[in-house]
Every structure is written in C-alpha cells, then in structure tokens.
Motif scaffolding. Structure first.
Motif, PDB file in Angstrom:
ATOM      1  N   ARG A  65       0.844  -1.183   0.000  1.00  0.00           N
ATOM      2  CA  ARG A  65       0.000   0.000   0.000  1.00  0.00           C
ATOM      3  C   ARG A  65       0.882   1.235   0.000  1.00  0.00           C
ATOM      4  O   ARG A  65       1.844   1.325   0.768  1.00  0.00           O
ATOM      5  CB  ARG A  65      -0.854  -0.020   1.275  1.00  0.00           C
ATOM      6  N   VAL A  66       0.555   2.188  -0.865  1.00  0.00           N
ATOM      7  CA  VAL A  66       1.303   3.449  -0.847  1.00  0.00           C
ATOM      8  C   VAL A  66       0.868   4.218   0.393  1.00  0.00           C
ATOM      9  O   VAL A  66      -0.304   4.558   0.538  1.00  0.00           O
ATOM     10  CB  VAL A  66       1.022   4.293  -2.109  1.00  0.00           C
ATOM     11  N   ASP A  67       1.795   4.451   1.273  1.00  0.00           N
ATOM     12  CA  ASP A  67       1.467   5.168   2.504  1.00  0.00           C
ATOM     13  C   ASP A  67       1.897   6.626   2.449  1.00  0.00           C
ATOM     14  O   ASP A  67       1.223   7.494   2.957  1.00  0.00           O
ATOM     15  CB  ASP A  67       2.163   4.489   3.697  1.00  0.00           C
ATOM     16  N   GLU A  68       3.067   6.865   1.836  1.00  0.00           N
ATOM     17  CA  GLU A  68       3.607   8.230   1.847  1.00  0.00           C
ATOM     18  C   GLU A  68       3.754   8.782   0.436  1.00  0.00           C
ATOM     19  O   GLU A  68       4.228   8.072  -0.455  1.00  0.00           O
ATOM     20  CB  GLU A  68       4.987   8.240   2.517  1.00  0.00           C
ATOM     21  N   GLY A  77      -9.576   4.030  -6.940  1.00  0.00           N
ATOM     22  CA  GLY A  77     -10.958   3.533  -6.861  1.00  0.00           C
ATOM     23  C   GLY A  77     -11.660   3.976  -5.602  1.00  0.00           C
ATOM     24  O   GLY A  77     -11.660   5.148  -5.226  1.00  0.00           O
ATOM     25  N   GLY A  78     -12.245   3.017  -4.901  1.00  0.00           N
ATOM     26  CA  GLY A  78     -12.938   3.323  -3.638  1.00  0.00           C
ATOM     27  C   GLY A  78     -11.970   3.338  -2.476  1.00  0.00           C
ATOM     28  O   GLY A  78     -12.378   3.339  -1.325  1.00  0.00           O
ATOM     29  N   GLY A  79     -10.685   3.281  -2.750  1.00  0.00           N
ATOM     30  CA  GLY A  79      -9.680   3.258  -1.687  1.00  0.00           C
ATOM     31  C   GLY A  79      -9.002   1.911  -1.646  1.00  0.00           C
ATOM     32  O   GLY A  79      -9.282   1.040  -2.463  1.00  0.00           O
ATOM     33  N   SER A  80      -8.116   1.738  -0.655  1.00  0.00           N
ATOM     34  CA  SER A  80      -7.391   0.464  -0.642  1.00  0.00           C
ATOM     35  C   SER A  80      -8.264  -0.639  -0.049  1.00  0.00           C
ATOM     36  O   SER A  80      -9.019  -0.419   0.894  1.00  0.00           O
ATOM     37  CB  SER A  80      -6.066   0.578   0.108  1.00  0.00           C
ATOM     38  N   PHE A  81      -8.143  -1.802  -0.655  1.00  0.00           N
ATOM     39  CA  PHE A  81      -8.848  -2.965  -0.123  1.00  0.00           C
ATOM     40  C   PHE A  81      -8.197  -3.322   1.209  1.00  0.00           C
ATOM     41  O   PHE A  81      -6.976  -3.468   1.301  1.00  0.00           O
ATOM     42  CB  PHE A  81      -8.733  -4.147  -1.086  1.00  0.00           C
ATOM     43  N   THR A  82      -9.013  -3.441   2.234  1.00  0.00           N
ATOM     44  CA  THR A  82      -8.495  -3.719   3.577  1.00  0.00           C
ATOM     45  C   THR A  82      -9.184  -4.963   4.119  1.00  0.00           C
ATOM     46  O   THR A  82     -10.411  -5.083   4.006  1.00  0.00           O
ATOM     47  CB  THR A  82      -8.824  -2.513   4.497  1.00  0.00           C
ATOM     48  N   PRO A  83      -8.424  -5.899   4.690  1.00  0.00           N
ATOM     49  CA  PRO A  83      -9.059  -7.119   5.193  1.00  0.00           C
ATOM     50  C   PRO A  83     -10.001  -6.824   6.360  1.00  0.00           C
ATOM     51  O   PRO A  83      -9.740  -5.925   7.161  1.00  0.00           O
ATOM     52  CB  PRO A  83      -7.881  -7.981   5.664  1.00  0.00           C
ATOM     53  N   LYS A  84     -11.087  -7.610   6.420  1.00  0.00           N
ATOM     54  CA  LYS A  84     -12.032  -7.441   7.535  1.00  0.00           C
ATOM     55  C   LYS A  84     -11.427  -8.103   8.770  1.00  0.00           C
ATOM     56  O   LYS A  84     -11.051  -9.276   8.717  1.00  0.00           O
ATOM     57  CB  LYS A  84     -13.372  -8.085   7.204  1.00  0.00           C
ATOM     58  N   THR A 143     -12.815  -4.988   2.715  1.00  0.00           N
ATOM     59  CA  THR A 143     -13.652  -3.800   2.527  1.00  0.00           C
ATOM     60  C   THR A 143     -12.777  -2.729   1.887  1.00  0.00           C
ATOM     61  O   THR A 143     -11.560  -2.848   1.914  1.00  0.00           O
ATOM     62  CB  THR A 143     -14.167  -3.230   3.867  1.00  0.00           C
ATOM     63  N   MET A 144     -13.384  -1.714   1.321  1.00  0.00           N
ATOM     64  CA  MET A 144     -12.589  -0.639   0.726  1.00  0.00           C
ATOM     65  C   MET A 144     -12.596   0.567   1.654  1.00  0.00           C
ATOM     66  O   MET A 144     -13.653   1.020   2.071  1.00  0.00           O
ATOM     67  CB  MET A 144     -13.132  -0.258  -0.643  1.00  0.00           C
ATOM     68  N   LYS A 145     -11.390   1.051   1.957  1.00  0.00           N
ATOM     69  CA  LYS A 145     -11.284   2.240   2.811  1.00  0.00           C
ATOM     70  C   LYS A 145     -10.402   3.245   2.100  1.00  0.00           C
ATOM     71  O   LYS A 145      -9.423   2.843   1.463  1.00  0.00           O
ATOM     72  CB  LYS A 145     -10.612   1.880   4.131  1.00  0.00           C
ATOM     73  N   LEU A 146     -10.710   4.523   2.234  1.00  0.00           N
ATOM     74  CA  LEU A 146      -9.918   5.541   1.537  1.00  0.00           C
ATOM     75  C   LEU A 146      -8.442   5.414   1.903  1.00  0.00           C
ATOM     76  O   LEU A 146      -7.558   5.479   1.054  1.00  0.00           O
ATOM     77  CB  LEU A 146     -10.431   6.942   1.863  1.00  0.00           C
ATOM     78  N   GLY A 147      -8.170   5.185   3.185  1.00  0.00           N
ATOM     79  CA  GLY A 147      -6.796   4.924   3.620  1.00  0.00           C
ATOM     80  C   GLY A 147      -5.892   6.134   3.487  1.00  0.00           C
ATOM     81  O   GLY A 147      -6.329   7.283   3.624  1.00  0.00           O
TER      82      GLY A 147
END
Ligand SMILES: Cc1cc2nc3c(=O)[nH]c(=O)nc-3n(C[C@H](O)[C@H](O)[C@H](O)COP(=O)(O)OP(=O)(O)OC[C@H]3O[C@@H](n4cnc5c(N)ncnc54)[C@H](O)[C@@H]3O)c2cc1C
Length: 343
Positions: free
Chosen positions: A89-92, A121-128, A253-257
């Motif tokens: 995931r691109v963090d910075e 898209g809708g943000g990074s896919f994040t595990p539930k 789930t998708m979160k903007l992150g």
C-alpha cells in the motif's frame, strides 16, 4: 537493509481497470509507469469483487466478465512492460518540487516519480478484522491477513479461518511447509472453488491437516505471541486449539486509507479534479477513475478510460517539458505502431 529507490516517470496508485488502461495511454506517449496495488493481483474491483460477473457496458464488448476485462487490459499494456508492485500500500507521498515526488509503501519500497496518478478507486482494499479481543496486538506477528512469503510460515502451527477461495488457496499452499494446518469454518459447505474444497478434504482424509466446524471466539497468548484459539463448536461449547499463527480470511472492505493524508483537497472522500487535465489540487498529481469527482461524474469503467486518455496528454508536458505534444491515431501512426510492436 537499505533498498534502491525505484526511479520512474509515473507512479500509478491502483492497478484497477483504470490504472491499467492509464499504462496504455501513458505508454503511447513514452511515459514509463510503475503500478502499485495492495491486492495480490491486478484488476481492482473487477478482479476482486466480481471476476465472474458479466459487464454489459464496455464499448465494443457486448458482454465481458470482470476477470476477462482485466486479462484483456493486461494483454493490451504488454508492449509497455509496466512494473507491478503488488501486495503493498502506498502510505507516503511527498512532493519534491520540480523533481516530482517521493513515494513509500508499507513494505518500504521507495519510488521517485515525475508525476503521480491516483487511480485508487474506492480506496485500498483492507481485510475485515474479526472481532476478537487482543487481535490488534498480534497483527503482523502471529495474525496475518495475507501471505507475502510462504517460507515465513515454515514449521508453524497454523489456524486458517474462513470458507472462501482465499482460505482454501492458502490452506493448500501452506500445508506442505507448515508443521500443521487447521482450517476452521462455520459450516460443512465452503464457498470456494469445488476443486480446492476437494483437495482440502482429501488432505483431511489422509490425516495431513484438520478441518474444524466452528467459529474462533477467543485468542490466547500475549506479547505478540499467539499460543492458541478458543473455537465454539456445533454444540456451543468452546474448546482450545493450540496454534502459533492465525490467518483470518473474512473478505475485504474498501477504505480511503492513506490517500486522505496527502494534503489534497477532498470532497466526501473523493478527489476533485478539473475535466480538462484530471489534475488534483496539487500540480503533477492526477486522479482518475472512481476516486475522483467533478460535475457529472459517473463511476463507470468507460469514464475512467476517457479520463486516462486526457490525463496522459497533460502529464506529457511534465515528463517532456521541451517536447511538443502531437495527437496521433493508433490506426495510422507508424511511430505508435513501433511502440505497440505492430509488425
Ligand atoms: C459488483 C459490481 C459491479 C459493477 N458493475 C459495473 C458495470 O457493469 N460497469 C461499469 O462500468 N462499472 C461497474 N462497476 C464499477 C467498476 O468496477 C468501477 O467503476 C471500477 O472498478 C473503477 O476502477 P478504478 O480502477 O478506478 O478503481 P478500482 O477498481 O477500485 O481499483 C483501485 C485499486 O487501487 C488500489 N488502491 C487504493 N489505494 C491504494 C494505496 N494507497 N496503495 C495501493 N493500492 C491502492 C485498490 O486496492 C484497488 O485495487 C461495478 C462494481 C461492482 C462492485
């Protein structure tokens, strides 16, 4: 260990359909792109959420599934040989003036890029995350939501929770290296591919792994070390299973992150852009696809493709400030044919 910084023209954040098509449009203009995605495969929502569902509104394809569209886009961008950096995931994202940007991912890959295209898209896919007391302290040490290196799980006593393809695929991949693998699922029936279910059941019949019907209710251990899990079985009672590793696969789930932390103007979690260049409030940072917003925006794949074409045209002046942009058709331009490898 210090790693080399990857130098590129364009970093594309998100390898969904729109990020993939951006590689094509940038490639026609000799702009080299590196793609980064948190998922372990390209295709974004199409590949992750609906690979087998038919799409009916992709121009010239009366019907095409999410995975087929992804495969065709991958084929189309092959001539440009883009570099994929998956499972990160691109963090910075740090502006460096005329030099462009420095980007860093959660696994410390660093990039230097002249331009950045956010196709998130809708943000990074994040595990539930399952609602288990103490799970956060164990994450990254004994609890993992993805497998980056199979070898890291050698000789581990692994509990895999879930009933879909990810749970089954990782059960089959890790069983040969683990000390012992147990898969726990609430029901006898699995949602994953029948062939994977068959292979898993055969391993259970051979005594090479275990399958438990139940639900993980509690975690035992501390200081980042898992020692066991309490599993509620069909009879309602909780029994302890010894394990040092838990892999929960309960979907994404998708979160903007991190996109929210990069100092860009946001409008209800979307990035406002102009409709001429698709540039954000920061010069040299573009946003295309579902992540952007403008009057009349439609969250459709075909809109994202159009946005990628216009974005590339304007990105060109940053990458080649002294060159003159020339519009060309792929049908007739011999220089484009050369780039595409047309014989
Ligand atoms: C069930 C369903 C059916 C649909 N049907 C249609 C249809 O029929 N027609 C149509 O046109 N559209 C349809 N859509 C919408 C379509 O899928 C989206 O418009 C499209 O996927 C948007 O593409 P994208 O590339 O902008 O983003 P996405 O497909 O969302 O891809 C973005 C990618 O960016 C990654 N990402 C985000 N942030 C980061 C970060 N910081 N670091 C690394 N990676 C990151 C994400 O992991 C993701 O893989 C449908 C959607 C769903 C869910």
């Amino acid at each position: 260990m210090t790693r080399d910084v990857i130098n590129t023209d364009a970093v594309i954040i998100g390898a969904g359909p729109v990020g993939l098509f951006a590689v094509f449009e940038l490639g026609l203009l000799d702009i080299k792109a590196d793609l980064i995605d948190i998922l372990d495969k390209p295709g974004g929502q199409c590949a992750e959420l609906y690979p087998e569902k038919p799409i009916y509104d992709i121009p010239a394809f009366p019907v095409i599934t999410g995975q087929e569209l992804t495969d065709k886009l991958m084929q189309q961008i092959e001539p440009f040989n883009p570099a994929f950096h998956l499972q990160q995931r691109v963090d910075e994202l740090e502006p460096k003036g005329e030099d462009g940007f420095r980007l860093k991912t959660d696994i410390e890959t660093e990039f230097k890029a002249k331009i950045v295209i956010i196709a998130a898209g809708g943000g990074s896919f994040t595990p539930k995350r399952p609602p288990l007391a103490g799970i956060e302290d164990l994450e990254g040490k004994s609890v993992f939501y993805s497998v980056r290196r199979i070898e890291d799980f050698r000789d581990k006593t692994i509990l895999i929770a879930g009933g879909g393809d990810s749970a089954l695929d990782w059960t089959l991949a890790l069983q040969p290296v683990a000390k012992r693998v147990t898969i726990v699922h609430r029901r006898e029936e699995f949602r994953g591919a029948p062939d994977s279910v068959k292979k898993m059941r055969a391993l259970v019949d051979d005594g090479a792994m275990d399958f438990v019907i139940g639900q993980v209710m509690e975690l035992h251990g501390g200081n980042g070390r898992l020692e066991g899990a309490g599993i509620r079985g069909k009879d309602g009672g909780i029994s302890r299973l010894d394990c040092d590793t838990l892999l929960p696969f309960f979907g994404l789930t998708m979160k903007l992150g991190p996109v929210a932390d990069w100092g860009l103007n946001l409008d209800e979690n979307r990035i406002p852009v102009d409709t001429e260049k698709f540039e954000t409030s920061h010069a040299r940072i573009f946003a295309i696809g579902d992540i952007n917003t403008y009057p009349g925006k439609l969250k459709l794949i075909l809109s994202g493709f159009h946005e990628a074409a216009l974005m590339a045209r304007h990105a060109y002046r940053y990458v080649y400030p002294d060159a003159k942009y020339m519009f060309q058709h792929t049908t007739t331009s011999s220089s484009l044919h050369k780039k595409l490898g047309v014989k």
